[in-house]
Write an enzyme that holds these catalytic residues in place. Structure first.
Site: not given
Ligand code: GLU
Length: 514
Positions: A268-270
């Site tokens: 994910s982007k996180r």
């Protein structure tokens, strides 16, 4: 059991990349675009960009232009798109709004869909009552819809303008089986699938209806999309059947997930923020929060490296080869070599691809970026010929992970060192060494021919005469020229700096060494 075999007639291959314009483009999205592109171009087909913007609550201004720019940066130019429409337009789902209602109505007439009048509040109340609430064959008759109400009640609600959605009536006790080009035979039980909304109260179709209607209208022959869409496939397949289009249904390929570096779940982007690497293709500035997320492009990746890396996330050509340009990926792309298993993301490997691509890119082609870097550091380019710039790039290229590293690796070609890392020579300096360099200044000053092999020989001969060791003088010489113990071959540096500059640097450095 419904078993839909796809007719493989001689249709021109047409694939689509169908992103929703909701924010930055995740590398998984670009990988989907790439595999669509590779397949289409390998088969002489068309690569279509369709913007899936029917969920207006998630619409983000600027996202569509961003997607187009990402594709352009990667060299994946669509044959048809909102900007370059072909014969199958419009290429934005929202502009197709009027075309969906009749298909929703057709499905209702056929008994494959129904009007649902439940208000959002009623549905919320159900969710509170039943934490695992799903609108499905199990409870549809106890909810407010045209299946549970009489036809006259339904007619009255409709004529009163009561807001409604159209839901798909999932068949009971059936199995949907289909062939996936990546996964082989895939089977779903309809009892496990809820009654999806097909048309929303605002008249917009949901993804499920729109994707089928549009793929049909655009004559799409093959669908390559992420594995997260696999659970939607049986819904789409049933819609293709119910709408009477089963014999022109596309073939399916659900691409493996891109996993976190430790393999535990989808990247994910996180994860990127946590682990310090980009996940989006290019910088994305969220217009609502003003927050900017760094992309591969701005991190310093060449598009060739980014595309090459993506090409190998879930695919290989069956050999050990890892470096491919887009053309070669197109010619070698073979669906049977796409893996089912999720592909672990490895940023160190991504950096390796970039290093390799910087090495492979002709220095000439890197010059615009190099000039911009020099400009940003206040270097007046007028003092340096293109030829010299190219030679410097040739010399340091293999040391660069990002093109931006050029400054760190090569700044000494453009400005004299301000400080000297003399830690390696501290305590070892003596008056003989000072004399040696004064002599060298003299000898270099007399050189007619500024040629590295000759200069090196002269330097080494002089060391032999002095009775000192090569290393004792070579390292200080390097530090005089570049400021530290780094850089390419000393005599290539000597050659490129030129006679006057080398002499000036020895002169400037010597007092710091004593
Ligand atoms: N709009 C979907 C997405 O955002 C497309 C899924 C599909 O390709 O069917 O990825």
């Amino acid at each position: 059991m419904l078993n839909f075999a796809v007719m493989t007639t001689e249709r021109k291959v047409r694939v689509r990349f169908a992103p929703s314009p909701t924010g930055g483009l995740h590398l998984g999205g670009v990988r989907t675009a790439l595999f669509n592109y590779l397949f289409a171009k390998n088969k002489g087909g068309d690569f279509v960009l369709r913007i899936e913007d029917t969920d207006q609550s998630r619409f983000v201004p600027g996202a569509e232009d961003y997607i187009m720019e990402c594709l352009a940066w990667c060299g994946l130019s669509p044959d048809e798109s909102p900007a370059t429409p072909g014969e199958y337009g419009p290429y934005r789902q929202s502009e197709r709004k009027p075309s969906y209602l009749k298909f929703a109505e057709q499905l209702i007439e056929q008994g494959h869909a129904y009007y649902a009048f439940d208000t959002p509040e009623e549905l919320d109340a159900q969710r509170k009552l039943h934490p695992n609430f799903r609108y499905s064959h199990e409870n549809r008759l106890s909810l407010r819809n045209s299946l549970s109400l009489s036809s006259s009640e339904t007619a009255t609600l409709l004529s009163n303008g009561t807001p409604y959605t159209v839901r798909m009536k999932m068949p009971i006790d059936e199995t949907v089986a289909f062939h996936d080009m990546v996964r082989g035979e895939v089977v779903f039980e309809t009892n496990l699938i809820d009654d999806k909304v097909l048309l929303k109260a605002d008249g917009m179709p949901t993804y499920h209806l729109a994707v089928v209607v549009d793929d049909k209208a655009m004559d799409i022959t093959h669908v390559f999309r992420g594995e997260e869409w696999l659970p939607s496939a049986p819904i789409h397949i049933l819609l293709w059947e119910y709408l009477g289009w089963a014999d022109s249904m596309p073939e399916w390929a659900h691409l493996p997930l891109i996993l976190k570096p430790d393999g535990k779940g989808k990247l994910s982007k996180r994860d990127g923020e946590r682990l310090g690497f980009p996940v989006f293709a290019m910088n994305w500035s969220d217009p609502n929060t003003g927050e900017t997320t760094q992309g591969f492009r701005e991190r310093g990746f060449l598009p060739e490296a980014f595309v090459n890396m993506l090409g190998l996330l879930g695919w290989n050509d069956g050999t050990e080869q890892e470096l491919f340009d887009l053309r070669e990926l197109v010619s070698k792309f073979d669906v049977s070599r796409i893996s089912k298993a999720g592909a672990k993301y490895d940023f160190e490997k991504a950096k390796w691809f970039n290093q390799e691509w910087i090495k492979r890119t002709p220095s000439e082609a890197l010059l615009p970026q190099i000039k911009a870097i020099l400009n940003n550091h206040g270097i007046a380019l007028s003092g340096f010929s293109e030829k010299k710039l190219r030679s410097v790039v040739d010399l340091v290229k293999e040391r660069l992970t990002y093109v931006e590293d050029f400054w760190e690796q090569a700044q000494f070609f453009f400005q004299q060192p301000e400080t000297y890392d003399t830690s390696a020579i501290k305590g070892k300096w003596n008056p003989e060494k000072t004399v040696f360099f004064q002599d060298i200044k003299q000898i270099f000053g007399d050189q007619e021919n500024w040629e590295p092999v000759q200069l090196e020989k002269t330097f080494k001969d002089k060391i032999s005469q002095s009775g000192m060791k090569i290393g004792e003088l070579m390292m200080p010489f390097r530090i005089m020229l570049v400021g530290g113990k780094f850089g390419p071959d000393v005599f290539r540096i000597v050659e490129l700096l030129g006679k006057d500059e080398v002499i000036a640097r020895i002169e400037k450095a010597l007092p710091n060494f004593q």
